[in-house]
Enzyme design. Structure first.
Site, short mmCIF file in Angstrom:
data_model
loop_
_atom_site.label_atom_id
_atom_site.label_comp_id
_atom_site.label_asym_id
_atom_site.label_seq_id
_atom_site.Cartn_x
_atom_site.Cartn_y
_atom_site.Cartn_z
N HIS A 32 -17.60 -1.29 11.33
CA HIS A 32 -18.27 -1.59 10.07
C HIS A 32 -17.76 -2.89 9.48
O HIS A 32 -16.67 -3.36 9.82
CB HIS A 32 -18.09 -0.44 9.07
CG HIS A 32 -16.67 -0.01 8.88
ND1 HIS A 32 -16.05 0.88 9.73
CD2 HIS A 32 -15.75 -0.33 7.94
CE1 HIS A 32 -14.81 1.08 9.33
NE2 HIS A 32 -14.60 0.37 8.25
N CYS A 60 -9.14 2.77 2.63
CA CYS A 60 -9.10 1.78 3.70
C CYS A 60 -9.59 0.45 3.14
O CYS A 60 -10.16 0.40 2.05
CB CYS A 60 -9.96 2.22 4.89
SG CYS A 60 -11.73 2.25 4.58
#
Length: 692
Positions: free
Chosen positions: A65, A200
């Site tokens: 991603h 994250c």
């Protein structure tokens, strides 16, 4: 809201290569073909994220991603591979790949949908349906069903026991909870209440998947696990009473925890966010063990809203040192930049001889009693007096260089208790002549000593005195004592020898030094290597004199090279506009001013999108500028400001010429590299079209 995934974004049962880069490149091309992203920029950002932390998770799944300016519209691209590719999961290669492409400014609704998809991928029935789907249309229907029908709370977070404490509903960023053990589970002894935080860097996938994995594992183990997700879609903090009743806390994070003070006093464990997906049961077991151990590490109260603990279990020694040094340098720079500019203004008003008379003028005179002996000064007595005042303020500001460096290195390692011993040992290093190197060594000594002391168990009546009295006192004695008695002399000798060698370079040797400094300034655009080169140059300015221009030459070379990357990127967007996205064109307009002001970070958006082309092109131009600046004997008495501190330069026009040459080289180099990549992509797409 447009459809996030379409059949055109799905590849079924194909062989896309043998590496994650091969798969990511193909899926990036699919997104770009629909006009939702710039292919190379998306590929570079997703690959950089993959190289930082592999995105493979148990069950044959990977979720590469990126959240980047290269994406103009959110998209999901999916591949079901005939030949699985290793994405770093412990259980083997992945055959289900989802590329999540999010714009840098993605709205909350899109981010919530993306997080829902990530959470759905840990459900075995969903992944089984994806593997059984016969067509891209079926895949799209399954994914859209997951995005629209996913429950507001993750399944693992549902309450099985009405008596279990419940956190706020997660709703893609809130706290999720696992209930206490079902009534059929055997009663367990000891601590059974755990809170956790997951986060994250991108905040799209791993944040939520880690939360759900921990919650599901807690439910299976009969442990009440309640998780706060700090992701891009926002965060709802855990209720204060839930934290107060917890026995321990798990930090599954790759970034700093927001409002960490809320967990002060709790035993904790900390690991990278991906471990919460791969080993949730092991993390819960470690947290339970920490809760039972009276000597376990506990979250320290720092009084700050965000903290990165110096003793994190998931941080290597090298990463810890890097973080501490960057923290010290970042806090030091304002003292240097402000002080250096004030010194430069002092030279402008008072002349370069002001260094000899500044103390006398400032002490003996004021606005009502100007220094009459300077009546023949170009700006008269008032100019001499104001120049002396500015010079003295700047010199005093620069005197904080080493103490601030050491103090905030220690702060990065030990939080607030490290600041005082760090500043003290930095002052000692300055007194001993140990300079920049002494500040680094002293800051590390003070930080590690304070951190070690902070981990020692103390009686309850003494705990309040530890961070404000005991730790600063003992750490100051240890670090400063070692600097005085053992380390200061040798480091001072080394510093003097190094400065004499570097500042004494001339001719070809000086040009080589300029090349090295230019390469360092452009290597990571504000990162640790850039900061080392800049700090060396800025720290040496105080050694410059009318007879020793070496430090001024080094400062000019460093400043000039640091201006090249943003100026080169701005030029490149003008030379070949079609190679850049709309967002990059806007960044290019801003980069002209940022580059002229010596703000290297103006090139970061370009480097983040395409590091393999932007960084080498920047280094090439920076090396040329550094060499030319040295060859032209350009010198700067100011540590910052770019073209706006022209008055502080020797050979200013030649210095500008060296920057212009470097920027042109960088601009043409990046255009050439990007153009070659674009041509290869066109050839590859044509071959794929023929094959179809």
């Amino acid at each position: 809201m447009s459809q996030m995934i379409t059949p055109d974004l799905v590849v079924l049962d194909a062989d896309l290569g043998s590496t994650p880069a091969d798969v990511i490149r193909t899926l990036s091309g699919k997104v770009a073909a629909l006009g939702r992203a710039e292919a190379e920029g998306l590929f570079a950002s997703a690959l950089a994220r993959e190289e930082k932390t592999p995105t493979g998770i148990p069950g044959g799944i990977a979720i590469p991603h990126a959240k980047t300016d290269a994406v103009t519209e959110p998209a999901l691209a999916m591949a079901r591979l005939g030949n699985p590719v290793p994405f770093g999961a412990k259980d083997g290669p992945a055959d289900l790949i989802f590329l999540i492409a999010a714009p840098a400014g993605a709205d909350q609704e899109h981010l919530k949908l993306l997080s829902k998809l990530a959470r759905s991928l840990i459900k075995k029935d969903f992944t089984a349906a994806l593997r059984a789907a016969a067509s891209p249309e079926e895949i799209v229907a399954l994914v859209e069903g997951a995005l629209s029908d996913a429950p507001k709370a993750a399944p693992a977070a549902s309450t099985a026991d009405a008596g279990a404490p419940a956190a706020a509903a997660p709703a893609a960023g809130a706290a999720s909870a696992a209930s206490a053990a079902p009534s059929s589970a055997p009663a367990a002894e000891g601590p059974r209440r755990i809170v956790a935080v997951t986060a994250c860097p991108t905040g799209i996938a791993h944040t939520y998947m880690s939360a759900d994995s921990l919650a599901a594992a807690g439910k299976e183990m009969g442990v009440d696990v309640q998780v706060e997700t700090q992701g891009s879609a926002g965060a709802t903090p855990l209720p204060a009473d839930v934290i107060a009743n917890a026995d321990a806390v798990i930090f599954a994070v790759d970034v700093d925890v927001r409002d960490k003070d809320r967990f002060a006093g709790l035993p904790y464990i900390q690991s990278p966010v991906k471990r919460g997906i791969d080993e949730p049961k092991e993390m819960i077991e470690e947290a339970l063990a920490a809760a039972k151990d009276p000597n376990s590490r506990r979250v320290r109260a720092t009084g700050s809203s965000s903290s990165s603990d110096a003793d994190t279990a998931g941080e290597s020694v090298g990463a810890k040192l890097k973080r501490a040094l960057l923290t010290g340098v970042s806090y030091m720079i304002p003292f240097v930049a402000g002080g250096g500019l004030l010194i430069a203004l002092g030279f402008l008003l008072g002349g370069f001889d002001i260094t000899k008379f500044a103390d006398t003028i400032v002490v003996k005179n004021n606005l009502f009693s100007l220094p009459t002996e300077f009546g023949d000064h170009a700006l008269g007595p008032l100019g001499a007096y104001l120049g002396a005042v500015l010079f003295k303020i700047g010199a005093l500001s620069m005197s904080f260089l080493v103490p601030a460096l050491a103090g905030y290195i220690a702060y990065a390692l030990a939080d607030r208790p490290g600041i005082a011993p760090g500043f003290v040992v930095g002052a000692v290093a300055g007194f001993m002549g140990a300079g920049f190197l002494g500040g680094i060594v002293g800051g590390l000594l003070a930080g590690y000593t304070a951190s070690w002391l902070g981990q020692r168990p103390a009686p309850r009546w003494l705990r309040g005195l530890m961070p404000v009295v005991i730790i600063p006192l003992v750490a100051s004695i240890v670090a400063s004592g070692l600097m005085f008695v053992v380390l200061g002399g040798p480091i001072a000798w080394l510093t003097t020898a190094l400065n004499n060698w570097l500042t004494g370079m001339s001719g070809a040797a000086a040009i080589v030094l300029g090349i090295v400094l230019g390469l360092m300034m452009c290597f990571d655009l504000g990162g640790p290597v850039n900061k080392v080169a800049y700090s060396f140059a800025a720290a040496g300015l105080s050694a410059g004199t009318a007879d020793n221009h070496g430090p001024y030459l080094i400062m000019a070379a460093v400043m000039g090279a640091g201006m090249v990357p943003p100026l080169g990127m701005a030029l490149a967007t003008v030379l070949r506009p079609k190679l850049f996205t709309a967002a990059e064109h806007e960044n290019g307009k801003a980069a002209w001013l940022l580059g002229a002001s010596f703000i290297s970070e103006g090139a970061i958006p370009f480097a983040a999108a395409d590091p393999l082309r932007v960084i080498p092109a920047s280094m090439l131009g920076g090396a040329v500028t550094g060499a030319l600046s040295m060859a032209f004997a350009a010198g700067s008495r100011a540590p910052h400001g770019g073209v706006f501190v022209f008055f502080a330069f020797d050979n200013f026009l030649l210095w500008i010429l060296s920057i212009a040459v470097g920027a042109v080289i960088t601009g043409f180099a990046v255009v050439g590299l990007k153009g070659a990549a674009a041509r290869k992509a066109e050839v590859r797409q044509a071959q794929e079209a023929v094959a179809v």
